[in-house]
Structures are given as structure tokens and as C-alpha cells.
Design an enzyme around this catalytic site. Structure first.
Site, PDB file in Angstrom:
ATOM      1  N   GLY A  27       0.788  -1.238   0.000  1.00  0.00           N
ATOM      2  CA  GLY A  27       0.000   0.000   0.000  1.00  0.00           C
ATOM      3  C   GLY A  27       0.808   1.270   0.000  1.00  0.00           C
ATOM      4  O   GLY A  27       0.780   2.047  -0.947  1.00  0.00           O
ATOM      5  N   SER A  28       1.589   1.499   1.053  1.00  0.00           N
ATOM      6  CA  SER A  28       2.258   2.796   1.200  1.00  0.00           C
ATOM      7  C   SER A  28       3.657   2.775   0.594  1.00  0.00           C
ATOM      8  O   SER A  28       4.297   1.724   0.496  1.00  0.00           O
ATOM      9  CB  SER A  28       2.353   3.175   2.680  1.00  0.00           C
ATOM     10  OG  SER A  28       3.084   2.200   3.402  1.00  0.00           O
ATOM     11  N   GLU A  42      -0.285   6.367  -1.019  1.00  0.00           N
ATOM     12  CA  GLU A  42      -0.802   6.883   0.256  1.00  0.00           C
ATOM     13  C   GLU A  42      -0.048   8.099   0.784  1.00  0.00           C
ATOM     14  O   GLU A  42       0.093   8.282   1.997  1.00  0.00           O
ATOM     15  CB  GLU A  42      -0.818   5.762   1.306  1.00  0.00           C
ATOM     16  CG  GLU A  42      -1.632   4.556   0.868  1.00  0.00           C
ATOM     17  CD  GLU A  42      -1.679   3.433   1.896  1.00  0.00           C
ATOM     18  OE1 GLU A  42      -1.244   3.659   3.048  1.00  0.00           O
ATOM     19  OE2 GLU A  42      -2.135   2.334   1.548  1.00  0.00           O
ATOM     20  N   GLU A  79       2.484 -11.179   6.387  1.00  0.00           N
ATOM     21  CA  GLU A  79       3.884 -10.986   6.745  1.00  0.00           C
ATOM     22  C   GLU A  79       4.491 -12.348   7.070  1.00  0.00           C
ATOM     23  O   GLU A  79       3.989 -13.080   7.926  1.00  0.00           O
ATOM     24  CB  GLU A  79       3.997 -10.051   7.946  1.00  0.00           C
ATOM     25  CG  GLU A  79       3.665  -8.610   7.600  1.00  0.00           C
ATOM     26  CD  GLU A  79       3.961  -7.669   8.748  1.00  0.00           C
ATOM     27  OE1 GLU A  79       4.992  -6.979   8.702  1.00  0.00           O
ATOM     28  OE2 GLU A  79       3.144  -7.634   9.672  1.00  0.00           O
ATOM     29  N   HIS A 135      10.544  -4.084   7.766  1.00  0.00           N
ATOM     30  CA  HIS A 135      10.908  -3.482   9.048  1.00  0.00           C
ATOM     31  C   HIS A 135      12.416  -3.386   9.223  1.00  0.00           C
ATOM     32  O   HIS A 135      12.889  -2.921  10.257  1.00  0.00           O
ATOM     33  CB  HIS A 135      10.296  -4.286  10.202  1.00  0.00           C
ATOM     34  CG  HIS A 135       8.801  -4.234  10.231  1.00  0.00           C
ATOM     35  ND1 HIS A 135       8.101  -3.090  10.521  1.00  0.00           N
ATOM     36  CD2 HIS A 135       7.866  -5.192   9.984  1.00  0.00           C
ATOM     37  CE1 HIS A 135       6.805  -3.336  10.463  1.00  0.00           C
ATOM     38  NE2 HIS A 135       6.639  -4.595  10.142  1.00  0.00           N
ATOM     39  N   CYS A 147       4.850  -5.815   4.230  1.00  0.00           N
ATOM     40  CA  CYS A 147       3.924  -4.769   4.692  1.00  0.00           C
ATOM     41  C   CYS A 147       4.164  -3.517   3.858  1.00  0.00           C
ATOM     42  O   CYS A 147       4.876  -3.542   2.858  1.00  0.00           O
ATOM     43  CB  CYS A 147       4.156  -4.511   6.190  1.00  0.00           C
ATOM     44  SG  CYS A 147       2.769  -3.707   7.033  1.00  0.00           S
TER      45      CYS A 147
END
Length: 685
Positions: free
Chosen positions: A357-358, A409, A590, A619, A651
Site C-alpha cells: 500500500g504505502s 498513500e 507478513e 521493518h 507490509c
């Protein structure tokens, strides 16, 4: 090897280490949610011959520092049973409790050193007491604390449980030979009477009557009733008043908020105010209710005003939620039929590549948002900047070679806060930050009233992004359960009622996205597992309404519209049946940190729909190598047919840098293309 751990090693464990070349360096440790909260922890990796050493003196040094300032604190350590049960086997499975005799000497050493430094009370947290434990674990718990008590016989141990009732562990917990027991009476209120009946003689009882996980002012009359009941049975000297759990999960100080609605403000209490409530209750027990009459009356007034307020109760919203029918919870056709329609419409290659998404948010974007909110940047200038960022994200993804794109986003501050700002019944703070993991903090919305959508929230940005490319662009929404879980939620009605209202607001958004020509809509539910009650007896009821709310939000679309969802690190074995019942066409999860271990739950269950296991840990700043991703995809193919596999990161990429993202995604896309060639060669085409 018994040496002190430096800060750099902690960072390496949490974030991994980048090498000079992609694929080099060290991966980060697995990360997951702390019980049913949005706080994360790094999962300890355990081996049968594990050796333990006291590698950090941080608790001792901080105790000494506080004592020099004239403050004698009660050191808090995570309990050995909880530590071992929350760890993972680094290799073949074994009974982690076999390590108890190896780890207890470290606890004994820490307790002795703290005692020598002047500590008289120690708190050892065992939140696993609020979960379902086996008889073997209960037996080990009792033996463990007999030994720890003997290590510091002249000091006092407080055994602390929180996040729920003790359940089947109650009698055992009350018999453990420690000086005190802390219980959660916010999320385990009915247990007080039974605890009072079973508590060992002379033990102190710490009453968690102030909600340490939410922002609502305490009903002091109700809390005082519980405190009096305990004091009458045990005596005042054996009763402690406390928050239900650590105040880590609350914002710090309501006094810092200057823009909250004056009608709402009296309803709230942050960490500082909750400690003041603790003091009020203690004074009431010691000196009588008359001594705190003003504080008790202020509490009563706040609760009366809240119950009567039109800010919280909106009749049309409640009526719509009550009129939901079973037909609104079902897609028009079963998955197999929808899948054919979607494949014809989208015409994607095998193992389609996408992201969650982002994309990275630059300082320029964050600064512009702050200027816009402060009224110093004109709306048209801000919109122009965001459109330029969306176009940058689209061109970037086309250049990298992704198959399904997202708009990036750039307009969103946070995946929950952004939606909350556009819903009724939701308030926001200026300084209400809470820790999520490491140095990452979030500012949860406060759901104080009935929730509805004022206007379309994402449609304009998604329509603009789709106009820039022929490739499909996903509409991106945060799901109803996640908005609920990652907010401070009203506590004057069942959470399921609030969640259904959110789902209806999202259902309207999904319909508008489809009408705008968006063919793929992703509704993220990373918090679905997080919301699972700690005791299995309560799972069924929660999962029923959680799944119902997702289906309510997602089911009003045509067969050709593909619904995706995304979930974060979790024990998927616990909820895989519910995930299947959500009936999303595609789920991404994830999985990179566990090297796809988490995929096992979907394999054992024979998950029927399409799936994208994360092959790139976002991450960590480490760039995964192409061959590394190829190996993960080959591993995934062994358990899932290639025609049901997607390729994606773990993610969203908001917290990463553009150069790092480019290198990582390029390797991911190249790996997917290599696997496609292998599949083509195997088929002789």
C-alpha cells in the site's frame, strides 16, 4: 557469552544489518504482537542447549539512579515462564520449559543484585496467567516462584497478571508462595470474589481497577466498591490500588491537549490522570469517601454526561447497524466463480507482483501536511503536491515492473488516523502518542460515539492514480476490525456494535471505489489476530463478529471486483478458519522474518483462495537479494499452486527510503520473473 550487550546489537536484533551488497548482512529477528495489544516484541529464539547470562544491568542501573534521586522503586521483570512460552524454537520443536532450570539462575542473580542495591519489593510479570495453561505449566510456575522467593528471602515478590481474568489458573496463582498478587479487575472484574477466597494468608492483593489500556475516566464509585470489598476481607494494609497493567499503552498527559472538544474532555484520563485516580481511591480507602467527595462527584458527573450526550448517540447510525441482513454478508458468487471472472478482467501473469500500500513519505510531504493542517498552505497547493507524489509512485512502480500498483498513500498520516479523521464519532489528540515497537509510536484515534462516513474518503486519490496508468491500481482501505483495535474504543457498549458501524462506513467506500472503476480493493485487517481473546472459550464469539464485519464491508461488489486483505505477524494457526471465512479473494501476510514458517497454518488448513506470503522484510533496512527471494518463492510453490500465489513485501513501505525500496522491489520483481520462466520451461511453453 556473559558479556554486556551493546546498543548496536539491540538494533541489529530488531532491524537487521544491511550489507554493502543486496542479500548480504543479517536479517532481523521475528516480531509479533504482545498478547492482544498493538505493542510488538521481538520473539526470543531458543535451542535445547541454550545458555543464559545476565547480559544487561539496565534494571539495576535504573533502580540505583532512581534511588539516588530519593525514589525507591519496585523493579519490574518479565517472568521466566512468560519469556519461555513467548519464545520460539530455533530449529526442531522441544519443550521450552526444559530451559527453566537454565534461565532461573539469571533471575536469581538479578534479584540478588537489586536487593543489594536496596530493592525491597520486586514485581515479576507473568501475563500468560491470563491465557489457557496446561497442568505442566502450572506446576512449573509454582516451582519456579518457590525458587525465586528463596533467592531473596528477606525481600517481597509481587506476581503480576494482566489483560484478562486468571480463569483456570486462579487457584494456582493464589497459592504461589509470593508476598503479593496483582490482578486485572478491568478486563477480569468478576474474579475478585474467588481470588479473595483463595488468596494465601498474609499475601498483599494489588487491585488493577484503573484501565491501563484505554483513555476513559474511571467510574470511581464502581472501582471503590471493588476496593472496599477487598479491604473489608483482607484489611487495608493488604490492599494495593493500581492500574490494570502498565501505562505504556496510554498517552501520557491529558493536560497537554488544548484542542479537544470541551464536551468530550471530562470523559478522558491519560496516564498522569489515571495515577491521580489511583491516589483518590487510596485516600477513600484510608480516610473514607468524605475525604474525596469532590473527586467522586466529578467522576459521577462525567459518567452521567457521557451517557446522556448526543455526541455519542446518533439514532440513524444505530438504526442502520441494526438493520443489517444476512444477504449483506455474502458475495454474489462463490470464490471459484469469482476467480474466473477476475482473471478474465485483470489478465495478470502468473505470480503477480504488487506491494501492500504505502510508499516512502519524504520530509517534504510530512512538512506540507503540517503546513496544510496549520492553515499555512492553501488546499490547492497541498492537493497539487499530493498528486505529484502519486504520479511519482505510479511511474516508479511501472519502472520497477510491478503488475498491480498502488497510489502510495502520500495523503495519509497513519493507516487508522487517516480514516478516523473522516468518520463521525471519532476524536483526535495532539500529543496522545503510544509506543508500537522500538522508536515507532502511533497516535490512536478515540472512538467516543456512533460511527458513520461523512463523504468518500479515498475515491478521488484512487481515481486519479488509475487515470495515470493502464495497469490496475488497488484501492486501499483499513478494515473495520483494525480501525477498532488500533483506536481507543468507547467502553459503554459492546465492541462488536462499534465495529459493525465502522464496517458499514467502509461498505459505502468500497461501493464508491468500484463505481469509480477501481477493479482491486484491498481492505487491510492486520489486527484480526490481535483482537483474539486470550482465553480460548471466548474465541468463537469474537471471530464470528469480526469476520461478519469484514464481510459486511467487502461483500457488496460484483464478482469481477477482486477483494484483497492483508495481515501482520501473528499466530495464524489460531485464526486460519476465520481467515478463510472472510472470503477475501487474495490475502497477503507478513512471513519473511520467519522464512515463511507462518505459511504452515494455511498449508495445513488447505486455504482455498489466493495468497501472497511476504518475501521482503520491510521493518529492516536490509535489501533482500534476488536469489534469496527466489528461494522463498520456490519454498512457497512447494505448498501452494503457482496459480494461487502472489509476490509482495511483508507490509507497507512508508518508513523506508526510496533507493532502498527500489533495490528491494527490483530484486523481488526479478525473482518473480525467474520463477515464471522456470514454470514456463517446465510446461514446455
Amino acid at each position: 557469552q556473559g558479556k554486556a550487550i551493546e546498543l548496536d546489537l539491540y538494533f541489529a536484533m530488531a532491524r537487521g544489518v544491511s550489507g554493502r551488497e543486496s542479500g548480504s548482512g543479517l536479517p532481523a529477528m521475528e516480531m509479533t504482537k504482545w498478547f492482544d495489544t498493538n505493542y510488538h516484541y521481538l520473539v526470543p529464539e531458543l535451542q535445547p542447549e541454550q545458555e543464559f547470562h545476565l547480559a544487561s544491568r539496565k534494571p539495576i542501573e535504573e533502580f540505583v539512579e532512581a534511588r539516588r534521586l530519593g525514589i525507591v522503586t519496585r523493579p519490574v521483570l518479565i517472568g521466566p515462564i512468560t519469556y519461555l512460552l513467548l519464545g520460539k524454537c530455533a530449529g526442531p520443536q522441544f519443550d521450552r520449559l526444559l530451559l527453566l532450570d537454565r534461565i532461573l539462575p539469571v533471575y536469581e542473580q538479578a534479584l540478588r543484585e537489586l536487593y543489594v542495591a536496596g530493592a525491597q519489593w520486586f514485581q515479576i510479570d507473568e501475563p500468560v496467567l491470563a491465557t489457557d495453561l496446561t497442568d505442566d505449566v502450572r506446576s512449573a510456575m509454582a516451582d519456579c516462584y518457590e525458587r525465586l522467593r528463596s533467592a531473596v528471602p528477606k525481600a517481597s515478590l509481587m506476581l503480576a497478571s494482566y489483560f484478562g481474568p486468571l480463569g483456570e489458573n486462579l487457584e494456582m496463582a493464589c497459592r504461589i508462595p509470593v508476598a503479593g498478587l496483582h490482578i486485572d479487575l478491568v478486563y477480569g472484574r468478576p474474579q475478585l470474589g474467588e481470588v479473595l477466597s483463595h488468596l494465601s494468608e498474609k499475601a498483599v492483593l494489588s487491585l488493577g481497577v484503573i484501565d491501563g489500556r484505554n483513555v476513559w475516566r474511571t467510574d470511581l464509585d464502581d472501582a471503590l466498591q471493588l476496593a472496599w470489598k477487598a479491604a473489608e476481607r483482607l484489611g487495608q494494609d493488604r490492599v494495593v490500588i493500581a492500574p490494570s497493567c502498565s501505562l505504556l499503552h496510554c498517552p501520557v498527559d491529558l493536560d497537554l491537549e488544548t484542542t479537544l472538544d470541551a464536551g468530550l474532555r471530562p470523559w478522558f484520563a491519560f496516564a498522569k490522570q489515571k495515577l491521580q485516580e489511583v491516589q483518590v481511591l487510596r485516600r477513600a480507602i484510608v480516610d473514607g469517601s468524605v475525604a474525596v467527595a469532590d473527586e467522586l462527584e466529578a467522576s459521577r458527573k462525567a459518567w452521567r454526561d457521557r451517557q446522556r450526550s448526543s455526541l455519542a448517540q446518533v439514532a440513524p447510525v444505530r438504526a442502520r447497524a441494526e438493520s443489517v441482513t444476512k444477504d449483506m454478508l455474502r458475495r454474489g458468487s462463490p470464490f471459484r466463480q469469482r476467480r474466473l471472472a477476475q482473471h478474465r478482467s485483470l489478465n495478470l501473469p502468473p505470480l503477480p507482483t504488487t506491494t501492500i500500500g504505502s510508499y516512502p513519505q519524504t520530509k517534504e510531504v510530512r512538512a506540507a501536511r503540517a503546513e496544510f493542517k496549520a492553515g499555512r498552505l492553501a488546499p490547492e497547493e497541498y492537493e497539487g503536491l499530493l498528486k505529484s507524489q502519486i504520479e511519482r509512485a505510479i511511474r516508479f512502480q511501472e519502472d520497477v515492473g510491478l503488475d498491480v500498483l498502488v497510489h502510495g498513500e502520500a495523503e495519509r498520516n497513519d493507516m487508522v488516523e487517516y480514516f478516523g479523521e473522516q468518520l463521525t464519532g471519532v476524536a483526535f489528540t495532539q500529543q496522545g502518542w503510544v509506543q508500537s515497537y522500538g522508536s515507532r509510536c502511533v497516535k490512536p484515534p478515540i472512538i467516543y460515539g456512533d460511527v458513520s462516513r461523512l463523504r468518500p474518503m479515498t475515491v478521488g486519490w484512487s481515481r486519479y492514480a488509475q487515470s495515470l496508468t493502464r495497469k490496475p491500481v488497488k484501492g486501499m482501505l483499513t478494515g473495520p476490525v483494525t480501525i477498532l483495535q488500533w483506536s481507543f474504543v468507547r467502553n459503554d457498549q459492546p465492541r462488536s456494535v462499534t465495529c459493525r458501524q465502522i464496517a458499514l462506513a467502509l461498505r459505502d467506500e468500497v461501493a464508491d471505489l468500484e463505481a469509480a472503476g477501481i477493479r482491486i480493493i484491498q481492505i487491510d485487517e492486520p489486527a484480526l489476530r490481535e483482537g483474539l481473546p486470550l482465553q480460548r472459550a471466548e474465541w468463537k464469539a469474537y471471530l464470528e463478529w469480526a469476520v461478519e464485519c469484514f464481510r459486511l464491508a467487502s461483500s457488496g461488489v460484483r464478482d469481477e471486483t477482486q477483494i484483497h486483505t492483508h495481515m501482520c505477524y501473528a499466530e495464524f494457526n489460531d485464526i486460519v478458519t476465520a481467515i478463510a471465512a472472510m472470503d477475501a479473494d487474495v490475502i497477503s501476510i507478513e512471513a519473511a522474518r520467519s522464512r515463511l514458517e507462518l505459511l504452515g497454518a494455511f498449508v495445513d488448513f488447505e486455504y482455498p483462495n489466493e495468497i501472497g506470503p511476504g518475501v521482503y522484510d520491510i521493518h529492516s533496512p536490509r535489501v533482500p537479494g534476488r536469489e534469496e527471494v527466489v528461494e522463498l518463492l520456490r519454498r512457497a510453490q512447494k505448498v501452494f499452486p503457482p496459480d494461487r500465489l502472489w509476490v509482495n513485501p511483508d507490509c507497507g513501505l512508508k518508513t523506508r527510503d526510496w533507493p532502498e525500496v527500489r533495490a528491494s522491489l527490483k530484486n523481488m520483481v526479478d525473482a518473480a520473473r525467474q520463477i515464471r520462466r522456470e514454470l514456463s520451461d517446465a510446461c514446455g511453453t
